[in-house]
Write a protein that holds these residues in place. Structure first.
Motif, PDB file in Angstrom:
ATOM      1  N   ILE A  71       0.836  -1.212   0.000  1.00 51.41           N
ATOM      2  CA  ILE A  71       0.000   0.000   0.000  1.00 51.41           C
ATOM      3  C   ILE A  71       0.864   1.253   0.000  1.00 51.41           C
ATOM      4  CG2 ILE A  71      -1.628   1.318   1.409  1.00 51.41           C
ATOM      5  CD1 ILE A  71      -2.886  -1.391   2.179  1.00 51.41           C
ATOM      6  N   LEU A  72       1.974   1.216   0.709  1.00 52.21           N
ATOM      7  CA  LEU A  72       2.866   2.373   0.767  1.00 52.21           C
ATOM      8  C   LEU A  72       3.838   2.430  -0.417  1.00 52.21           C
ATOM      9  CD1 LEU A  72       3.605   2.335   4.575  1.00 52.21           C
ATOM     10  CD2 LEU A  72       2.153   3.913   3.322  1.00 52.21           C
ATOM     11  N   SER A  73       3.650   1.558  -1.385  1.00 50.13           N
ATOM     12  CA  SER A  73       4.425   1.524  -2.632  1.00 50.13           C
ATOM     13  C   SER A  73       5.903   1.231  -2.426  1.00 50.13           C
ATOM     14  CB  SER A  73       4.276   2.825  -3.417  1.00 50.13           C
ATOM     15  OG  SER A  73       2.940   3.026  -3.757  1.00 50.13           O
ATOM     16  N   SER A  74       6.268   0.618  -1.338  1.00 51.88           N
ATOM     17  CA  SER A  74       7.655   0.198  -1.187  1.00 51.88           C
ATOM     18  C   SER A  74       7.850  -1.220  -1.699  1.00 51.88           C
ATOM     19  CB  SER A  74       8.105   0.301   0.273  1.00 51.88           C
ATOM     20  OG  SER A  74       7.251  -0.462   1.085  1.00 51.88           O
ATOM     21  N   LEU A  75       6.730  -1.878  -2.049  1.00 53.05           N
ATOM     22  CA  LEU A  75       6.760  -3.227  -2.594  1.00 53.05           C
ATOM     23  C   LEU A  75       5.680  -3.314  -3.669  1.00 53.05           C
ATOM     24  CD1 LEU A  75       8.133  -6.009  -1.920  1.00 53.05           C
ATOM     25  CD2 LEU A  75       6.127  -6.496  -0.563  1.00 53.05           C
ATOM     26  N   PRO A  76       5.999  -3.831  -4.851  1.00 50.76           N
ATOM     27  CA  PRO A  76       4.985  -3.878  -5.914  1.00 50.76           C
ATOM     28  C   PRO A  76       3.928  -4.944  -5.634  1.00 50.76           C
ATOM     29  CG  PRO A  76       6.992  -4.940  -6.644  1.00 50.76           C
ATOM     30  CD  PRO A  76       7.288  -4.329  -5.312  1.00 50.76           C
ATOM     31  N   PHE A  77       2.714  -4.710  -6.138  1.00 55.62           N
ATOM     32  CA  PHE A  77       1.658  -5.703  -6.013  1.00 55.62           C
ATOM     33  C   PHE A  77       1.956  -6.902  -6.901  1.00 55.62           C
ATOM     34  CE2 PHE A  77      -0.698  -2.227  -4.169  1.00 55.62           C
ATOM     35  CZ  PHE A  77      -1.483  -2.857  -3.223  1.00 55.62           C
ATOM     36  N   LEU A  78       2.413  -6.635  -8.112  1.00 53.14           N
ATOM     37  CA  LEU A  78       2.754  -7.686  -9.050  1.00 53.14           C
ATOM     38  C   LEU A  78       4.185  -7.499  -9.498  1.00 53.14           C
ATOM     39  CD1 LEU A  78      -0.366  -7.692 -11.371  1.00 53.14           C
ATOM     40  CD2 LEU A  78       0.184  -9.360  -9.628  1.00 53.14           C
ATOM     41  N   ASN A  79       4.851  -8.605  -9.726  1.00 49.88           N
ATOM     42  CA  ASN A  79       6.205  -8.532 -10.256  1.00 49.88           C
ATOM     43  C   ASN A  79       6.119  -8.820 -11.741  1.00 49.88           C
ATOM     44  OD1 ASN A  79       8.902  -8.359 -10.537  1.00 49.88           O
ATOM     45  ND2 ASN A  79       9.416 -10.157  -9.342  1.00 49.88           N
ATOM     46  N   ASN A  80       6.025  -7.788 -12.544  1.00 47.18           N
ATOM     47  CA  ASN A  80       5.818  -7.936 -13.984  1.00 47.18           C
ATOM     48  C   ASN A  80       7.110  -7.871 -14.782  1.00 47.18           C
ATOM     49  OD1 ASN A  80       3.078  -8.261 -13.815  1.00 47.18           O
ATOM     50  ND2 ASN A  80       2.676  -6.074 -13.924  1.00 47.18           N
ATOM     51  N   GLU A  81       8.224  -8.078 -14.142  1.00 46.44           N
ATOM     52  CA  GLU A  81       9.487  -8.004 -14.860  1.00 46.44           C
ATOM     53  C   GLU A  81       9.646  -9.261 -15.696  1.00 46.44           C
ATOM     54  OE1 GLU A  81      12.764  -7.387 -12.289  1.00 46.44           O
ATOM     55  OE2 GLU A  81      11.819  -5.741 -11.249  1.00 46.44           O
ATOM     56  N   LYS A  82       9.365  -9.112 -16.966  1.00 41.00           N
ATOM     57  CA  LYS A  82       9.543 -10.234 -17.876  1.00 41.00           C
ATOM     58  C   LYS A  82      10.871 -10.039 -18.583  1.00 41.00           C
ATOM     59  CE  LYS A  82       4.671 -10.975 -18.630  1.00 41.00           C
ATOM     60  NZ  LYS A  82       3.572 -10.992 -19.583  1.00 41.00           N
ATOM     61  N   ARG A  83      11.655 -11.057 -18.543  1.00 37.51           N
ATOM     62  CA  ARG A  83      12.965 -10.964 -19.164  1.00 37.51           C
ATOM     63  C   ARG A  83      12.864 -11.476 -20.584  1.00 37.51           C
ATOM     64  NH1 ARG A  83      16.261 -13.365 -14.041  1.00 37.51           N
ATOM     65  NH2 ARG A  83      15.755 -11.665 -12.629  1.00 37.51           N
ATOM     66  N   PHE A  84      13.014 -10.559 -21.510  1.00 37.45           N
ATOM     67  CA  PHE A  84      12.957 -10.940 -22.909  1.00 37.45           C
ATOM     68  C   PHE A  84      14.377 -11.194 -23.399  1.00 37.45           C
ATOM     69  CE2 PHE A  84       9.091  -8.348 -22.474  1.00 37.45           C
ATOM     70  CZ  PHE A  84       8.164  -9.290 -22.906  1.00 37.45           C
ATOM     71  N   GLU A  85      14.548 -12.317 -24.031  1.00 34.26           N
ATOM     72  CA  GLU A  85      15.839 -12.598 -24.631  1.00 34.26           C
ATOM     73  C   GLU A  85      15.860 -11.984 -26.015  1.00 34.26           C
ATOM     74  OE1 GLU A  85      16.523 -16.734 -24.624  1.00 34.26           O
ATOM     75  OE2 GLU A  85      16.304 -16.918 -22.459  1.00 34.26           O
ATOM     76  N   LYS A  86      17.006 -11.524 -26.388  1.00 28.62           N
ATOM     77  CA  LYS A  86      17.130 -10.926 -27.709  1.00 28.62           C
ATOM     78  C   LYS A  86      17.065 -12.043 -28.738  1.00 28.62           C
ATOM     79  CE  LYS A  86      19.764  -6.895 -26.370  1.00 28.62           C
ATOM     80  NZ  LYS A  86      21.006  -6.145 -26.539  1.00 28.62           N
ATOM     81  N   SER A  87      16.020 -12.034 -29.478  1.00 32.53           N
ATOM     82  CA  SER A  87      15.880 -13.060 -30.510  1.00 32.53           C
ATOM     83  C   SER A  87      16.385 -12.498 -31.828  1.00 32.53           C
ATOM     84  CB  SER A  87      14.418 -13.496 -30.642  1.00 32.53           C
ATOM     85  OG  SER A  87      13.624 -12.391 -30.978  1.00 32.53           O
ATOM     86  N   GLU A  88      16.882 -13.391 -32.610  1.00 31.29           N
ATOM     87  CA  GLU A  88      17.410 -12.947 -33.897  1.00 31.29           C
ATOM     88  C   GLU A  88      16.258 -12.496 -34.779  1.00 31.29           C
ATOM     89  OE1 GLU A  88      19.660 -16.051 -35.622  1.00 31.29           O
ATOM     90  OE2 GLU A  88      20.929 -16.303 -33.862  1.00 31.29           O
ATOM     91  N   LEU A  89      16.467 -11.396 -35.398  1.00 29.50           N
ATOM     92  CA  LEU A  89      15.451 -10.891 -36.305  1.00 29.50           C
ATOM     93  C   LEU A  89      15.473 -11.706 -37.588  1.00 29.50           C
ATOM     94  CD1 LEU A  89      15.955  -7.049 -35.860  1.00 29.50           C
ATOM     95  CD2 LEU A  89      14.124  -8.465 -34.941  1.00 29.50           C
ATOM     96  N   VAL A  90      14.337 -12.186 -37.926  1.00 24.32           N
ATOM     97  CA  VAL A  90      14.239 -12.976 -39.144  1.00 24.32           C
ATOM     98  C   VAL A  90      13.734 -12.058 -40.243  1.00 24.32           C
ATOM     99  CG1 VAL A  90      13.157 -14.967 -40.225  1.00 24.32           C
ATOM    100  CG2 VAL A  90      13.738 -15.027 -37.783  1.00 24.32           C
ATOM    101  N   ASN A  91      14.546 -11.889 -41.233  1.00 25.08           N
ATOM    102  CA  ASN A  91      14.150 -11.049 -42.362  1.00 25.08           C
ATOM    103  C   ASN A  91      13.284 -11.876 -43.291  1.00 25.08           C
ATOM    104  OD1 ASN A  91      15.574  -8.866 -41.437  1.00 25.08           O
ATOM    105  ND2 ASN A  91      17.455  -9.519 -42.441  1.00 25.08           N
TER     106      ASN A  91
END
Length: 101
Positions: A71-91
């Motif tokens: 409630i005091l915003s020192s801790l998030p309600f949800l942990n939405n940190e999604k780690r995206f891996e760099k994928s190779e761009l397919v042309n």
């Protein structure tokens, strides 16, 4: 001992007493983030009492402290940190159709 009685005896387990996760000097408070963060899953959920190995009173105090910190915003309600891996761009090349005249 009679052979029939031996069948019902449970094998003795070695009892290894685990240390409690909260020491006697630790204060359960919403400001103690190092303590609170041990009882939250990676998704941001409060872990159960069975997983934490806490007493009922300790679990209630931890839950209250986590909710106050959220409630005091020192801790998030949800942990939405999604780690995206760099994928190779397919042309993708679009085949150009040439018209025959």
């Amino acid at each position: 001992m009679d052979k029939s009685k031996r069948l019902f005896l449970k094998p003795k387990r070695s009892l290894r007493r685990r240390l409690p996760p909260i020491g006697s000097g630790d204060r359960i408070d919403y400001r103690n983030m190092s303590l609170i963060s041990r009882f939250i899953s990676e998704q941001g959920k409060i872990l159960s009492r069975r997983v934490n190995r806490l007493t009922l009173k300790q679990q209630r105090l931890i839950t209250i402290a986590i909710k106050q910190a959220r409630i005091l915003s020192s801790l998030p309600f949800l942990n939405n940190e999604k780690r995206f891996e760099k994928s190779e761009l397919v042309n993708r090349t679009v085949g150009l159709r040439t018209r025959k005249k």
